[in-house]
Design a protein around this motif. Structure first.
Motif, PDB file in Angstrom:
ATOM      1  N   ASN A   2      35.153 -12.275   7.408  1.00  0.00           N
ATOM      2  CA  ASN A   2      33.963 -12.144   8.246  1.00  0.00           C
ATOM      3  C   ASN A   2      32.671 -12.358   7.458  1.00  0.00           C
ATOM      4  OD1 ASN A   2      35.397 -11.470  10.629  1.00  0.00           O
ATOM      5  ND2 ASN A   2      35.629  -9.367   9.910  1.00  0.00           N
ATOM      6  N   ARG A  21      35.450  -9.359  20.449  1.00  0.00           N
ATOM      7  CA  ARG A  21      34.814 -10.378  19.607  1.00  0.00           C
ATOM      8  C   ARG A  21      35.150 -10.153  18.134  1.00  0.00           C
ATOM      9  NH1 ARG A  21      30.593  -9.183  23.439  1.00  0.00           N
ATOM     10  NH2 ARG A  21      30.340 -10.948  24.877  1.00  0.00           N
ATOM     11  N   GLU A  58      36.851 -12.684  15.581  1.00  0.00           N
ATOM     12  CA  GLU A  58      36.129 -13.042  14.362  1.00  0.00           C
ATOM     13  C   GLU A  58      37.055 -12.998  13.143  1.00  0.00           C
ATOM     14  OE1 GLU A  58      33.272 -14.218  13.602  1.00  0.00           O
ATOM     15  OE2 GLU A  58      32.158 -14.051  15.484  1.00  0.00           O
ATOM     16  N   THR A  59      37.887 -11.970  13.063  1.00  0.00           N
ATOM     17  CA  THR A  59      38.792 -11.845  11.916  1.00  0.00           C
ATOM     18  C   THR A  59      39.994 -12.768  12.044  1.00  0.00           C
ATOM     19  OG1 THR A  59      38.153  -9.559  11.440  1.00  0.00           O
ATOM     20  CG2 THR A  59      40.335 -10.264  10.690  1.00  0.00           C
ATOM     21  N   PHE A 113      38.285 -16.859  14.032  1.00  0.00           N
ATOM     22  CA  PHE A 113      37.095 -17.564  13.548  1.00  0.00           C
ATOM     23  C   PHE A 113      37.002 -17.531  12.027  1.00  0.00           C
ATOM     24  CE2 PHE A 113      35.273 -15.993  17.799  1.00  0.00           C
ATOM     25  CZ  PHE A 113      35.922 -17.002  18.485  1.00  0.00           C
TER      26      PHE A 113
END
Length: 291
Positions: A63, A106, A110-111, A114
């Motif tokens: 992140n 989210r 994210e982890t 993304f």
């Protein structure tokens, strides 16, 4: 130019709740086989045992863009490029689809998606320049289907299946191979001791599914790490079983596109094709905790 042998592995920290231990086990196996391994995690102190084995450990948070750039740069400076990226960092978000706060959803993506995608982007230029490389993506049996209570986590694994397949076609002409690993549930991985361990204090109406969550915790106890796991735990796999397959995916001159690990990921897709979607739905309702 020849492909770099350097391996960048994420999610190697132990005791952080971020992994099942398979990343740590893979780092040890690959290091002992003579590969230059860079084992990374958010908590470098938790990597002390790997450092004591002679493995290079680094801080890397998927992140945190700065930490990813720094890790790729260091390996590129020392080996020319990252030769193999093992995308192992992940965590499992518990919660129902309707009640889980969107900021937690989210954060899960994210982890698990993304961050993985961005780190993959960062290593690809070096792989292309060196004429080859390998990207290994840790998917799951739950990249094949979904169950109640962890739908958003399972959605991230479905996303990785698509990302892996798309990326494979895109980078093939550069000599870069993409491998998906699909383990059955791993003994000791993401196993809660109590409903409080599920981390759902911020979720809407926590009492709405109280009986389900009580049973959810009890049901998953069969997957707790033990020498002789009971019942459902017998079809799970161990962290070292996964590590052996990761090593094979790294070292094989012609790796498979997918490596299912354990009986369930081999059998369930065939079963679904035979009994159909409604039949498979009945199986899920019969086998897994259902509200």
């Amino acid at each position: 130019m020849t492909r770099s042998r350097a391996i960048l592995l994420t999610g190697a920290s132990s005791g952080t709740g971020m992994s099942s231990g398979s990343g740590r086990a893979a780092a040890l196996r690959l290091h002992r086989a003579g590969w230059p391994v860079y084992a990374t995690g958010r908590n470098v102190d938790a990597l002390a045992d790997l450092a004591a084995e002679g493995i290079t450990v680094m801080h890397l948070d998927v992140n945190d863009e700065e930490s990813m750039v720094a890790a790729v740069k260091r390996i590129s400076d020392e080996h020319g490029a990252v030769g193999t990226l093992i995308n192992n960092a992940a965590y499992s978000l518990n919660g129902t689809i309707g009640e889980t706060p969107m900021d937690e959803v989210r954060a899960q993506f994210e982890t698990n998606v993304f961050g993985l995608s961005r780190l993959t982007q960062l290593v690809l230029p070096g792989m292309r320049e060196r004429g080859g490389g390998r990207v290994i993506i840790m998917s799951s049996i739950f990249g094949m289907f979904a169950t109640p209570g962890r739908g958003y986590y399972q959605a991230t694994k479905h996303a990785l299946e698509a990302i892996g397949d798309s990326l494979r076609h895109e980078v093939r002409r550069f000599g870069i191979e993409v491998v998906l690993i699909q383990p059955a549930p791993i003994l000791g991985g993401f196993v809660p001791d109590s409903v409080a361990d599920l981390g759902m204090d911020s979720h809407d109406n926590p009492a709405l599914y109280k009986e389900f969550w009580d049973y959810f915790v009890d049901w998953h106890q069969a997957y707790r790490l033990s020498d002789n796991p009971p019942l459902r735990g017998k079809i799970a796999v161990r962290a070292d079983d996964v590590a052996k397959v990761i090593e094979k995916a790294v070292t094989s001159p012609n790796p498979r596109i997918r490596y299912p690990i354990g009986m369930p990921p081999r059998v369930l897709p065939k079963m679904r094709a035979i009994i159909g979607h409604r039949g498979f739905e009945k199986f899920v309702r019969a086998f897994f905790p259902i509200p």
